[in-house]
Every structure is written in C-alpha cells, then in structure tokens.
Design a protein around this motif. Structure first.
Motif, PDB file in Angstrom:
ATOM      1  N   ASN A  69       0.866  -1.172   0.000  1.00  0.00           N
ATOM      2  CA  ASN A  69       0.000   0.000   0.000  1.00  0.00           C
ATOM      3  C   ASN A  69       0.906   1.228   0.000  1.00  0.00           C
ATOM      4  N   LYS A  70       1.431   1.537  -1.174  1.00  0.00           N
ATOM      5  CA  LYS A  70       2.400   2.618  -1.276  1.00  0.00           C
ATOM      6  C   LYS A  70       1.820   3.951  -0.835  1.00  0.00           C
ATOM      7  N   ARG A  71       0.570   4.200  -1.158  1.00  0.00           N
ATOM      8  CA  ARG A  71      -0.039   5.480  -0.833  1.00  0.00           C
ATOM      9  C   ARG A  71      -0.078   5.689   0.702  1.00  0.00           C
ATOM     10  N   ALA A  72      -0.508   4.693   1.450  1.00  0.00           N
ATOM     11  CA  ALA A  72      -0.561   4.802   2.909  1.00  0.00           C
ATOM     12  C   ALA A  72       0.848   4.873   3.497  1.00  0.00           C
ATOM     13  N   ALA A  73       1.785   4.117   2.916  1.00  0.00           N
ATOM     14  CA  ALA A  73       3.160   4.123   3.408  1.00  0.00           C
ATOM     15  C   ALA A  73       3.792   5.495   3.202  1.00  0.00           C
ATOM     16  N   LEU A  74       3.569   6.076   1.986  1.00  0.00           N
ATOM     17  CA  LEU A  74       4.144   7.387   1.715  1.00  0.00           C
ATOM     18  C   LEU A  74       3.508   8.456   2.613  1.00  0.00           C
ATOM     19  N   GLN A  75       2.215   8.337   2.846  1.00  0.00           N
ATOM     20  CA  GLN A  75       1.532   9.290   3.720  1.00  0.00           C
ATOM     21  C   GLN A  75       2.114   9.236   5.145  1.00  0.00           C
ATOM     22  N   ALA A  76       2.398   8.048   5.607  1.00  0.00           N
ATOM     23  CA  ALA A  76       2.982   7.902   6.947  1.00  0.00           C
ATOM     24  C   ALA A  76       4.388   8.496   7.000  1.00  0.00           C
ATOM     25  N   LEU A  77       5.163   8.302   5.928  1.00  0.00           N
ATOM     26  CA  LEU A  77       6.524   8.854   5.902  1.00  0.00           C
ATOM     27  C   LEU A  77       6.497  10.379   5.849  1.00  0.00           C
ATOM     28  N   LYS A  78       5.538  10.961   5.070  1.00  0.00           N
ATOM     29  CA  LYS A  78       5.426  12.412   5.012  1.00  0.00           C
ATOM     30  C   LYS A  78       5.076  12.982   6.393  1.00  0.00           C
ATOM     31  N   LYS A  79       4.150  12.333   7.080  1.00  0.00           N
ATOM     32  CA  LYS A  79       3.781  12.788   8.422  1.00  0.00           C
ATOM     33  C   LYS A  79       4.957  12.681   9.386  1.00  0.00           C
ATOM     34  N   LYS A  80       5.727  11.601   9.217  1.00  0.00           N
ATOM     35  CA  LYS A  80       6.925  11.437  10.062  1.00  0.00           C
ATOM     36  C   LYS A  80       7.910  12.576   9.842  1.00  0.00           C
ATOM     37  N   LYS A  81       8.075  13.006   8.571  1.00  0.00           N
ATOM     38  CA  LYS A  81       8.979  14.106   8.257  1.00  0.00           C
ATOM     39  C   LYS A  81       8.504  15.405   8.912  1.00  0.00           C
ATOM     40  N   ARG A  82       7.190  15.668   8.878  1.00  0.00           N
ATOM     41  CA  ARG A  82       6.676  16.890   9.497  1.00  0.00           C
ATOM     42  C   ARG A  82       6.899  16.878  11.019  1.00  0.00           C
ATOM     43  N   LEU A  83       6.671  15.711  11.601  1.00  0.00           N
ATOM     44  CA  LEU A  83       6.901  15.592  13.044  1.00  0.00           C
ATOM     45  C   LEU A  83       8.376  15.804  13.397  1.00  0.00           C
ATOM     46  N   GLU A  84       9.263  15.307  12.559  1.00  0.00           N
ATOM     47  CA  GLU A  84      10.695  15.500  12.795  1.00  0.00           C
ATOM     48  C   GLU A  84      11.081  16.971  12.699  1.00  0.00           C
ATOM     49  N   GLN A  85      10.449  17.701  11.750  1.00  0.00           N
ATOM     50  CA  GLN A  85      10.715  19.139  11.652  1.00  0.00           C
ATOM     51  C   GLN A  85      10.270  19.861  12.923  1.00  0.00           C
ATOM     52  N   GLN A  86       9.101  19.495  13.431  1.00  0.00           N
ATOM     53  CA  GLN A  86       8.621  20.102  14.675  1.00  0.00           C
ATOM     54  C   GLN A  86       9.566  19.783  15.845  1.00  0.00           C
ATOM     55  N   LEU A  87      10.059  18.557  15.878  1.00  0.00           N
ATOM     56  CA  LEU A  87      10.977  18.149  16.942  1.00  0.00           C
ATOM     57  C   LEU A  87      12.284  18.955  16.873  1.00  0.00           C
ATOM     58  N   THR A  88      12.742  19.180  15.643  1.00  0.00           N
ATOM     59  CA  THR A  88      13.963  19.979  15.482  1.00  0.00           C
ATOM     60  C   THR A  88      13.751  21.410  15.951  1.00  0.00           C
ATOM     61  N   GLN A  89      12.589  21.985  15.619  1.00  0.00           N
ATOM     62  CA  GLN A  89      12.279  23.346  16.069  1.00  0.00           C
ATOM     63  C   GLN A  89      12.208  23.427  17.598  1.00  0.00           C
ATOM     64  N   ILE A  90      11.618  22.423  18.214  1.00  0.00           N
ATOM     65  CA  ILE A  90      11.523  22.428  19.679  1.00  0.00           C
ATOM     66  C   ILE A  90      12.908  22.313  20.310  1.00  0.00           C
ATOM     67  N   ASP A  91      13.766  21.516  19.699  1.00  0.00           N
ATOM     68  CA  ASP A  91      15.143  21.418  20.206  1.00  0.00           C
ATOM     69  C   ASP A  91      15.817  22.787  20.212  1.00  0.00           C
ATOM     70  N   GLY A  92      15.663  23.539  19.097  1.00  0.00           N
ATOM     71  CA  GLY A  92      16.257  24.877  19.044  1.00  0.00           C
ATOM     72  C   GLY A  92      15.642  25.823  20.055  1.00  0.00           C
ATOM     73  N   THR A  93      14.300  25.726  20.228  1.00  0.00           N
ATOM     74  CA  THR A  93      13.629  26.586  21.200  1.00  0.00           C
ATOM     75  C   THR A  93      14.096  26.289  22.615  1.00  0.00           C
ATOM     76  N   LEU A  94      14.261  25.022  22.930  1.00  0.00           N
ATOM     77  CA  LEU A  94      14.736  24.639  24.265  1.00  0.00           C
ATOM     78  C   LEU A  94      16.144  25.179  24.537  1.00  0.00           C
ATOM     79  N   SER A  95      16.985  25.141  23.520  1.00  0.00           N
ATOM     80  CA  SER A  95      18.349  25.665  23.684  1.00  0.00           C
ATOM     81  C   SER A  95      18.313  27.161  23.972  1.00  0.00           C
ATOM     82  N   THR A  96      17.435  27.901  23.244  1.00  0.00           N
ATOM     83  CA  THR A  96      17.323  29.347  23.460  1.00  0.00           C
ATOM     84  C   THR A  96      16.795  29.651  24.857  1.00  0.00           C
TER      85      THR A  96
END
Length: 229
Positions: A69-96
């Motif tokens: 089910n490539k469509r569902a798999a790709l959708q899950a990977l895209k969501k994972k990427k967005r979550l990783e971006q949010q996690l990276t932003q929070i890491d920077g905010t915590l450092s500040t």
C-alpha cells in the motif's frame, strides 16, 4: 491552524495578560521569570516525548504497509517528516530558553552578591563611624610606651644582685696563678732527687735470731771435729 501554532498563540496571549499584570505592579521579579522559563522548558520537553512517540508510530505504519500500500506508506513517511521538523524546532527553542534562563540566573546571582556586598559595606561604615584616627594613633602610642615600661621592668628584674667584680681583674689574677704554677713545675723537673733523710728500716727480729742460731751451730760442729781427731 497547527497544534504548535495554537500552543504558542495561547502561551503568547497568556504571557501578554501576565505581562500587563506584571507591568501594573512594576514588572516580574527574577525568581518569577526563572520559574516561568522552567515551566516552559518542562512543557516543551513533554512535547518532545510526544513527538518522538508519534514519529516511531508513523515509521512502523510505513513499514507495515510497505509496497503493498504505497499510498498509505508514503503518507505515513510524510507525516513522520513533518513531526521531525517540529521536533527539530523544539530542540532549538529549548536551547534558546535554557540560555536565557541561565543568563537570568547568573544576573540574579550577581545582583544578590552585589546587594550583600553593599550591605556589608554599610555595616563596616557604621562600625567605623565611632572611630577617630587621632584616637587610634594615641592608643598605639600608649601601647608602645607600656611595652617599653614592661621591657625596662623585665631588665631590672633579670639583673644579678649582690657584689659585682671587675672581670678584667679576675682574669689577670687567674693568669698570675697559672704562671706561678708553671714556674713551680719547671723547678721541680730540673733538680736532682733528694736523698731521703730517714733511716733504712732495720731487719726484722726473726731474721737476726736465725743468723745467731746458725753461728752457734757452726761452733758446735767445730768442737765435735776436734774431739774426733
């Protein structure tokens, strides 16, 4: 609107009302600001944990669907990427936030140190108010004079009592005695040994009696020899 945006919007509106309240009473204290920053750090740390769990879930979903089910798999990977971006932003905010909190804590510490130093300086000033430099000089002079008096008393107590003799005269007398003793020794070594004036001890009485008995025995032997002839 994303959850993060809503979160920061709610936090900013709360901070705005809180700031108005603090401004009305002269601004927040350093302790209050440090407390708020710690609360923010705790909230963001919990958000990190949530995002990490969601990222792990999306990754497992992508693996489960796979190529079936490539469509569902790709959708899950895209969501994972967005979550990783949010996690990276929070890491920077915590450092500040951590940097800001440490700077505020250091400033608060320095302020407390300076305040205590000023308090100690005022206390020292109060102690010195009743001190007169001229009186201190007079006191030190009195102490020096009393030390001199004590030294004189100690010298007087330690000096010897009774008759005193001239040491030079005593040394001269000692030299004369040594010279006289040396002359006597030289005279006794240079002269001949004197003949003893006392008589020699006579022979013991027993020795004289033995000699007399031998003479009598010799006379008897001569008489017997004359009869025999």
């Amino acid at each position: 609107m994303s959850k993060i945006a809503k979160l920061f919007k709610g936090s900013s509106s709360s901070s705005s009302s809180s700031s108005k309240h603090h401004r009305s009473r002269g601004g927040p204290s350093p302790q209050e600001a440090i407390h708020k920053l710690r609360e923010t750090e705790e909230m963001l740390t919990k958000k990190q944990d949530y995002l990490e769990k969601k990222i792990e879930e999306e990754l497992m979903t992508a693996k489960r669907h796979g190529t079936k089910n490539k469509r569902a798999a790709l959708q899950a990977l895209k969501k994972k990427k967005r979550l990783e971006q949010q996690l990276t932003q929070i890491d920077g905010t915590l450092s500040t936030i951590e940097f800001q909190r440490e700077a505020l804590e250091n400033s608060h510490t320095n302020t407390e140190v300076l305040k205590n130093m000023g308090y100690a300086a005022n206390a020292m000033k109060k102690v010195h108010e009743n001190m007169d430099v001229g009186k201190i000089d007079d006191l030190l002079q009195d102490i020096t004079e009393q030390q001199d008096v004590a030294r004189e008393i100690s010298d007087a107590i330690s000096s010897p009592f009774g008759d005193t003799f001239d040491e030079d005269e005593l040394l001269a007398e000692l030299a004369e005695l040594e010279e006289e003793d040396m002359e006597n020794n030289m005279m006794s070594m240079g002269g001949l040994p004197s003949v003893p004036s006392s008589r020699m001890p006579s022979a013991p009485q027993s020795h004289r009696a033995s000699a007399k008995k031998r003479v009598e025995e010799d006379d008897d032997m001569r008489m017997l020899a004359s009869w025999a002839t």
